[in-house]
Design an enzyme around this catalytic site. Structure first.
Site, PDB file in Angstrom:
ATOM      1  N   CYS A   1      39.746  35.755  38.526  1.00 54.20           N
ATOM      2  CA  CYS A   1      39.104  35.228  39.734  1.00 54.20           C
ATOM      3  C   CYS A   1      39.583  35.974  40.974  1.00 54.20           C
ATOM      4  CB  CYS A   1      39.374  33.728  39.875  1.00 54.20           C
ATOM      5  SG  CYS A   1      41.128  33.308  39.998  1.00 54.20           S
TER       6      CYS A   1
ATOM      7  N   GLU B   1      34.406  36.877  40.505  1.00 57.36           N
ATOM      8  CA  GLU B   1      34.975  36.725  39.161  1.00 57.36           C
ATOM      9  C   GLU B   1      34.678  38.015  38.399  1.00 57.36           C
ATOM     10  OE1 GLU B   1      36.700  33.468  36.595  1.00 57.36           O
ATOM     11  OE2 GLU B   1      35.908  33.300  38.627  1.00 57.36           O
TER      12      GLU B   1
END
Length: 371
Positions: free
Chosen positions: A329, A363
């Site tokens: 992330c 992401e």
């Protein structure tokens, strides 16, 4: 974009996606990776869990978020949220109905300061009402009426108190390459907020880890496995899978999910990533025997770490595997970790999943194979 709160504008989403993808390419250019695979989100109503502050001004009652400036402690601007196009359509439908239902009911309104919505593609809704006061039995009676009126599940929270009227979780069903997978998502625990992107991530992970026709299936370990989100989706690609996770709630949800999906080659256990690494290095240790690590033949490791990335010890452990699936992330810490991992492995696939449109967050997924 000057605003830190997402400014949803579907007309320019494709342009923003392309710009973000270009930044991702620049971030990883030093590793000479293959063509970046880009997975787009829905352009609006893509987040199925969200939370709002509840603001009281005289008789008025409304949802609010804070625009955070350069100094997060001092530079905070209140933003009224009558609708929130980031959130799913069901959340937006329920937002005004909830406030209308509690506005004139002191038992439900008094000192309510936050509302959290957790919804699913499968149609379940769990709403948590958080208060700055103890919740008495009278609150529960009124809340049960509200729950029936709205057709949702409710939880009440205050300091050291949690009143669950029905259940404290939802059951989500994701479609992964045509296969339905059921996931228990517990209130207050981490779950992927954008289910469309989550499905893309799971399908990508399935594709990169799919064994070749003449290849014998071996084993996978997943560190930071949460509720088994990836582990379950990859079950058909491996002989055995072991997921490790430190959160008791997530481990319990993962074990529930194994049974709910009738999967018999996955095991999820409570163990910190660093403890697992230690157990692997000491095959005669108590921890190693507890999890029967001698029965595994790990070829692949999957990591989905916190924003800080992998610590030095885990990085060294991960380098021992033939194949690495790294979900991140935070592209910055992924790039930093790749400086170490690419000493022993080559990036075979690189993906960008737009989990958080209209923000700088991204992401990423990297699939690496040992030289």
């Amino acid at each position: 974009m000057s605003s830190r709160l997402p400014q949803v504008n579907p007309a320019i989403y494709s342009q923003l996606l392309a710009e973000k993808a270009e930044l991702i390419k620049q971030t990883f250019a030093e590793f000479n990776p293959p063509q970046l695979e880009v997975f787009a989100s829905p352009a609006s109503h893509y987040r199925l869990r969200t939370e709002f502050r509840v603001w009281h001004e005289g008789d008025d009652l409304f949802y609010a978020m804070f625009e955070i400036g350069e100094d997060p402690k001092k530079d905070r601007t209140l933003v009224r949220m009558d609708q929130y196009p980031v959130a799913g359509k069901e959340i937006n439908r329920l937002m005004p109905l909830l406030l209308d239902a509690i506005r004139d009911k002191p038992l439900l309104r008094h000192r309510l300061f936050q509302v959290e919505f957790l919804t699913t593609l499968s149609g379940q809704v769990l709403i948590t009402l958080i208060y700055h006061r103890p919740l008495e039995d009278e609150w529960e009676v009124a809340a049960k009426q509200l729950q029936t009126e709205l057709g949702v599940m409710l939880i009440g929270r205050s300091r050291k108190q949690k009143r669950v009227l029905e259940q404290d979780f939802v059951l989500e069903t994701l479609q992964v390459n045509g296969q339905p997978l059921v996931y228990k998502q517990v209130e207050g625990s981490f779950t992927q907020p954008n289910p469309w992107i989550c499905q893309s991530m799971l399908e990508w992970a399935q594709a990169v880890s799919s064994p070749k026709a003449d290849e014998e299936k071996r084993d996978l370990v997943e560190l930071y496995c949460g509720n088994g989100n990836f582990t379950l989706a990859l079950a058909n690609n491996f002989r055995q899978l072991l997921g490790t996770e430190i959160s008791r709630t997530s481990v319990a949800a993962g074990q529930y999910n194994i049974q709910a999906n009738n999967i018999n080659n996955v095991r999820i256990e409570r163990m910190a990533a660093e403890d697992f690494s230690k157990a692997l290095n000491e095959p005669d240790s108590k921890q190693a025997s507890k999890f029967n690590l001698q029965d595994y033949d790990f070829s692949t490791v999957l990591v989905d770490p916190p924003r800080a990335g992998l610590d030095k010890a885990t990085l060294e452990q991960v380098q021992n595997y033939e194949r690495i699936i790294y979900i991140s992330c935070n592209p910055v810490t992924l790039a930093d970790n790749l400086k170490t991992l690419t000493l022993t492995h080559k990036i075979e696939r690189l993906a960008f999943f737009d989990q958080f449109p209209y923000t700088h967050h991204a992401e990423c997924g990297a699939y690496l194979v040992k030289h």
